[in-house]
Design an enzyme around this catalytic site. Sequence first.
Site, PDB file in Angstrom:
ATOM      1  N   TYR A 144      44.015 -24.088 -42.368  1.00 43.50           N
ATOM      2  CA  TYR A 144      43.931 -25.038 -40.864  1.00 43.50           C
ATOM      3  C   TYR A 144      42.441 -25.200 -40.671  1.00 43.50           C
ATOM      4  O   TYR A 144      41.519 -24.656 -41.134  1.00 43.50           O
ATOM      5  CB  TYR A 144      44.120 -23.651 -39.750  1.00 43.50           C
ATOM      6  CG  TYR A 144      43.709 -24.044 -38.374  1.00 43.50           C
ATOM      7  CD1 TYR A 144      44.540 -25.006 -37.618  1.00 43.50           C
ATOM      8  CD2 TYR A 144      42.890 -23.581 -37.582  1.00 43.50           C
ATOM      9  CE1 TYR A 144      44.311 -25.732 -36.593  1.00 43.50           C
ATOM     10  CE2 TYR A 144      42.487 -23.881 -36.274  1.00 43.50           C
ATOM     11  CZ  TYR A 144      43.200 -25.017 -35.733  1.00 43.50           C
ATOM     12  OH  TYR A 144      43.180 -25.437 -34.514  1.00 43.50           O
ATOM     13  N   ASP A 239      35.423 -25.278 -45.873  1.00 42.06           N
ATOM     14  CA  ASP A 239      35.385 -25.052 -44.458  1.00 42.06           C
ATOM     15  C   ASP A 239      35.467 -23.612 -44.352  1.00 42.06           C
ATOM     16  O   ASP A 239      36.139 -22.750 -44.604  1.00 42.06           O
ATOM     17  CB  ASP A 239      37.015 -25.401 -43.822  1.00 42.06           C
ATOM     18  CG  ASP A 239      37.103 -25.206 -42.269  1.00 42.06           C
ATOM     19  OD1 ASP A 239      36.058 -24.374 -41.821  1.00 42.06           O
ATOM     20  OD2 ASP A 239      37.994 -25.559 -41.764  1.00 42.06           O
ATOM     21  N   LYS A 267      32.938 -20.143 -35.295  1.00 36.83           N
ATOM     22  CA  LYS A 267      33.037 -18.536 -35.085  1.00 36.83           C
ATOM     23  C   LYS A 267      31.761 -17.867 -35.306  1.00 36.83           C
ATOM     24  O   LYS A 267      30.757 -17.801 -34.125  1.00 36.83           O
ATOM     25  CB  LYS A 267      33.972 -18.264 -36.143  1.00 36.83           C
ATOM     26  CG  LYS A 267      35.359 -18.843 -35.613  1.00 36.83           C
ATOM     27  CD  LYS A 267      36.514 -18.528 -36.330  1.00 36.83           C
ATOM     28  CE  LYS A 267      37.720 -19.183 -35.652  1.00 36.83           C
ATOM     29  NZ  LYS A 267      38.319 -20.103 -36.613  1.00 36.83           N
TER      30      LYS A 267
HETATM   31  C1  LIG Z   1      39.093 -21.454 -36.151  1.00 35.96           C
HETATM   32  C2  LIG Z   1      39.094 -22.404 -37.539  1.00 35.96           C
HETATM   33  C3  LIG Z   1      38.697 -23.853 -37.114  1.00 35.96           C
HETATM   34  C4  LIG Z   1      38.496 -24.586 -35.638  1.00 35.96           C
HETATM   35  O1  LIG Z   1      37.501 -23.855 -34.990  1.00 35.96           O
HETATM   36  P1  LIG Z   1      37.536 -23.998 -33.333  1.00 35.96           P
HETATM   37  O2  LIG Z   1      36.206 -23.434 -33.044  1.00 35.96           O
HETATM   38  O3  LIG Z   1      38.645 -23.288 -33.031  1.00 35.96           O
HETATM   39  O4  LIG Z   1      37.602 -25.454 -32.970  1.00 35.96           O
HETATM   40  C5  LIG Z   1      38.530 -24.637 -38.244  1.00 35.96           C
HETATM   41  N1  LIG Z   1      38.550 -23.988 -39.392  1.00 35.96           N
HETATM   42  C6  LIG Z   1      38.985 -22.963 -39.651  1.00 35.96           C
HETATM   43  C7  LIG Z   1      38.935 -22.315 -41.127  1.00 35.96           C
HETATM   44  C8  LIG Z   1      39.066 -22.085 -38.869  1.00 35.96           C
HETATM   45  O5  LIG Z   1      39.330 -20.688 -38.847  1.00 35.96           O
END
Ligand SMILES: *Cc1c(COP(=O)(O)O)cnc(C)c1O
Length: 426
Positions: A144, A239, A267
């Site tokens: 994701y 990511d 996060k």
């Molecule tokens: C949570 C998440 C996102 C998206 O971040 P948001 O602050 O919710 O937009 C992107 N990549 C990874 C790996 C994530 O866990």
Amino acid sequence: MNIEKSKELFERAVKVIPGGVNSPVRAFAPVGGQPRFITKAKGSCLYDEDGNEYIDYIGSWGPMIIGHNDERVLAAVQEQIMNGLSYGAVTAVEVEMAELITEIVPCIEMVRMVNSGTEAVMSAIRVARGFTKRNKIVKFEGCYHGHADALLVKAGSGLMTAGTPGSAGVPEGCVKDTLTATYNDLESVEQLFKENPDEIACVIVEPVAANMGVVTPKEGFLQGLRDMCTKNGTLLIFDEVITGFRLKLDGASGYFGITPDLVTYGKIIGGGMPVGAYGGRREVMETVAPIGNVYQAGTLSGNPVAMRAGITQLQILRDNPDIYDRLEKNGEFFRAQLREILVKHNLPYKVNGIGSLTCLYFAEDEVVDYKSAQKSDTAAYADYFRFMIDRGNYLGPSQFEACFLSDAHTEAQIKKTLADIEEYFG
Ligand SMILES: *Cc1c(COP(=O)(O)O)cnc(C)c1O
């Protein structure tokens, strides 16, 4: 457990908010039952409207790595708030944040702040395309990367074909340059490079896939991606919205000793405030406006209150390396005990994890990618979830969420949760 107030609030919420939630992962749809409306959080605990206490294994989906409402973070935010909430002009605190990130993560030479992980990824992809002057991107099934159009590709078996949208409202045109590969399978990536020579701008990967449960990279997988990207003039994007500042201070790139070209954060970086960031090699980041021709902007980007919260938490992490030792030790303990319970009760389920991230899969085969994760018995997980929350253990309301430990979790709390799990399977 009395949850009357949560029930009443949910009835009001669904009338005015789609599904009653501002992010689908908060809905209890995959597990059934009643979402709990939270009023406050402290340390490793959440408290709901009806006064129930939960040991929190979500930590706001990652940010609260030192526990909720840390007094040092709170004090720093309070001090900043007295000076105003936003100026839309440059501030010292932004410089401090960028210096701190480039100091603690060796592969980041320049960094740009944004407001969420989604924005960070969206921007990093644009930079990769602008820098390489190529359009195609490679992502992995089950990873994701936020909800930007080009990345919402579910990617059934579409290894060799262009992606199909995984959400309504995403035109085919937005995902036609998104190619999908299989996590932990270098050959699937090799194949895409063969079929699309000199066309792939970047490969984006969660170095530990933590949005299909927890899937760790096999030995050589990340290095293989690095080598392939280098050979093909393609940028490698890690990511690290979950793994950044979590696996180690310098995240997965430090943990696995791999240098990506770009890294995305979210996060933890905001300490609980809405913050994201992307950064990496100077040469690549210099394509960003106003010095380069890749446009990316944000009215509230680098917001002083959010920066102060994030900086304070990052400084605590930097100055207390023992936090990572404890997270590692507690994570290992939790997984070892979980496995023992499964063996004792003759259950075939699998426990995956690394450091403070754990997933108990209700699956019989090893989980190494999206397909194997999908074999999990989600109905069995739902039953387990409902038992656990009624015992005061707040787990992710889906089989495919990680269980997050924070430094505020005590051994006694982890043991209480394990005792509840033991009782559930007993
Ligand atoms: C949570 C998440 C996102 C998206 O971040 P948001 O602050 O919710 O937009 C992107 N990549 C990874 C790996 C994530 O866990």
